[in-house]
Design an enzyme around this catalytic site. Structure first.
Site, PDB file in Angstrom:
ATOM      1  N   THR A   1       0.811  -1.221   0.000  1.00 49.89           N
ATOM      2  CA  THR A   1       0.000   0.000   0.000  1.00 49.89           C
ATOM      3  C   THR A   1       0.839   1.262   0.000  1.00 49.89           C
ATOM      4  O   THR A   1       0.475   2.260  -0.614  1.00 49.89           O
ATOM      5  CB  THR A   1      -0.918  -0.008   1.249  1.00 49.89           C
ATOM      6  OG1 THR A   1      -1.815  -1.090   1.123  1.00 49.89           O
ATOM      7  CG2 THR A   1      -1.715   1.273   1.367  1.00 49.89           C
TER       8      THR A   1
ATOM      9  N   ASP B   1       1.779  -6.553  -4.511  1.00 47.31           N
ATOM     10  CA  ASP B   1       0.961  -6.620  -3.296  1.00 47.31           C
ATOM     11  C   ASP B   1       1.521  -7.788  -2.477  1.00 47.31           C
ATOM     12  O   ASP B   1       1.839  -8.839  -3.037  1.00 47.31           O
ATOM     13  CB  ASP B   1      -0.488  -6.897  -3.697  1.00 47.31           C
ATOM     14  CG  ASP B   1      -1.451  -6.813  -2.541  1.00 47.31           C
ATOM     15  OD1 ASP B   1      -2.347  -5.966  -2.581  1.00 47.31           O
ATOM     16  OD2 ASP B   1      -1.305  -7.618  -1.589  1.00 47.31           O
ATOM     17  N   SER B   2       1.625  -7.621  -1.186  1.00 49.08           N
ATOM     18  CA  SER B   2       2.302  -8.675  -0.409  1.00 49.08           C
ATOM     19  C   SER B   2       1.497  -9.966  -0.351  1.00 49.08           C
ATOM     20  O   SER B   2       2.018 -11.004   0.033  1.00 49.08           O
ATOM     21  CB  SER B   2       2.673  -8.189   0.988  1.00 49.08           C
ATOM     22  OG  SER B   2       1.567  -8.198   1.832  1.00 49.08           O
TER      23      SER B   2
HETATM   24  N1  ASP Z   1      -2.599  -5.532   0.312  1.00 44.94           N
HETATM   25  C1  ASP Z   1      -1.533  -4.674   0.778  1.00 44.94           C
HETATM   26  C2  ASP Z   1      -0.265  -5.501   0.801  1.00 44.94           C
HETATM   27  O1  ASP Z   1      -0.067  -6.253   1.695  1.00 44.94           O
HETATM   28  C3  ASP Z   1      -1.847  -4.127   2.118  1.00 44.94           C
HETATM   29  C4  ASP Z   1      -0.820  -3.193   2.696  1.00 44.94           C
HETATM   30  O2  ASP Z   1       0.266  -3.009   2.213  1.00 44.94           O
HETATM   31  O3  ASP Z   1      -1.130  -2.575   3.735  1.00 44.94           O
HETATM   32  O4  ASP Z   1       0.510  -5.403  -0.097  1.00 44.94           O
END
Ligand code: ASP
Length: 359
Positions: free
Chosen positions: A18, A62-63
């Site tokens: 994010t 995205d993780s």
């Molecule tokens: N979906 C995002 C990720 O993990 C959430 C974040 O970074 O806060 O890449």
């Protein structure tokens, strides 16, 4: 006369998440942008006076898409830059950050430089972002040295909001608030307020007689079985039919308890006889497994399930992948699972910063 210390050199590894996302105007969904776009939102980076280089995943991800291959990629980047940099900051999505940080705590044996993970809940381009504070403080921590000129925190850590936590003790607990991570079973290593206050006695130190050693071997033949009242035998049987299974993490109740169903306990005992490593961790966030406390726990111990102590799930999964990946025999894997190798569990027994490996 004191010799002037050269200004620190840091490597930022930008993987995505994010922190570096932008809203797609058509779909409204967040999508990754690149490091240059991200950097433009943080002009303060120049004010550090450090040498800061960047290695970026291309494209950033995205993780939720992170895999053990990506953990290996990060380790490779750290190994390649190890002699050139004083510390590393890994920008990573929050969803699986605790898994990656846990994995790296095992893969980076005898680490003597900081590896600080951070990210954010709101993209760095948004007005109320938490990304800037997190990034700037993570950089400051990665560059911090003690009075003897040694890195202040030679560990894999997660810095988020105001807390620096040991990576393999940390879990994401909040999908909404800025205070997204907790280390329930080990105190924070530092708190960032007006000053960054380090709790030095909580910070692990490498063995000065040994060198840093990166590891790449991982085996993903592990599964997690979460117990719940009414769990069906057919369901458990299906899950355990997985070919090639080498490690099973049992998420039990309370102090490590499971229903007293002979089919379940007999099945676990049979699995262990087949050479599958069985580990017990609790569904509770706080506290530890004590299988001798109740009959419902003792039956698991008797079936050959080993104690996962106060481990997080993230740490347990990655440690099992790491140890199985090294091809140790079962007693060695079980012994090391019950030993704190990177500060990941609290046991009564010895801690070992040593994997006992020649790999
Ligand atoms: N979906 C995002 C990720 O993990 C959430 C974040 O970074 O806060 O890449």
């Amino acid at each position: 006369m004191n010799r002037p210390t050269p200004s620190p050199a840091l490597l930022i590894i930008y993987t995505g998440g994010t922190i570096g996302m932008l809203e797609n105007p058509e779909t409204g969904a967040l999508e990754s942008f690149d490091w240059e776009q991200l950097r433009r939102h943080v002009p303060e980076l120049k004010r550090f006076g450090y040498r800061i280089d960047v290695e970026s995943f291309d494209p950033p991800i995205d993780s939720s898409d992170m895999t053990p291959c990506d953990w290996q990629r990060i380790v490779r980047l750290i190994e390649a830059g190890y002699d050139r940099y004083d510390g590393f900051v890994v920008l990573h999505g929050t969803d699986t950050m605790a898994y990656t940080a846990s994995a790296l705590s095992f893969m980076l044996e005898n680490l003597d430089k900081p590896v600080i993970f951070t990210g954010s809940q709101l993209p760095i381009g948004q007005l109320r972002t938490d990304g800037k504070e997190n990034l700037l403080t993570a950089i400051e921590i990665a560059a911090a040295r003690d009075d003897d000129g040694r890195p202040m925190v030679p560990e894999v850590c997660i810095f988020f909001e105001s807390q620096l936590m040991r990576g393999n003790r940390t879990t994401k607990i909040n999908a909404e608030g800025f205070n997204a991570f907790r280390s329930y079973n080990y105190p924070a290593l530092a708190h960032a307020g007006i000053h960054i206050r380090y709790d030095r006695h909580l910070i692990r130190r490498p063995d000065p007689a040994r060198r840093f050693k990166p590891h790449y071997l991982l085996d993903t033949n592990v599964i997690i079985l979460t117990l719940f009242p009414g769990i069906r035998r057919e369901y458990v049987e299906q899950v355990l039919r997985f070919k090639g299974l080498k490690g099973l993490i049992l998420k039990t109740y309370g102090a490590g308890n499971a229903p007293q169903q002979p089919w379940l306990v007999d099945r676990l005992a049979a699995l262990r006889r087949q050479g599958v490593v069985l580990v017990n961790i609790t569904q509770c966030s706080l506290g530890t497994v004590e299988m001798r406390r109740y009959g419902t726990g003792l039956q698991l111990l008797q079936a050959g399930v080993i104690n996962g102590y106060d481990s997080t799930l993230e740490s347990m999964v990655t440690k099992l992948m790491f140890l199985l990946g090294h091809g140790y025999d079962m007693p060695t894997v079980e012994r090391l699972m019950n030993t704190s190798v990177a500060g990941e569990i609290t046991t009564d027994g010895p801690t070992a910063g040593f994997f006992g490996t020649t790999h």
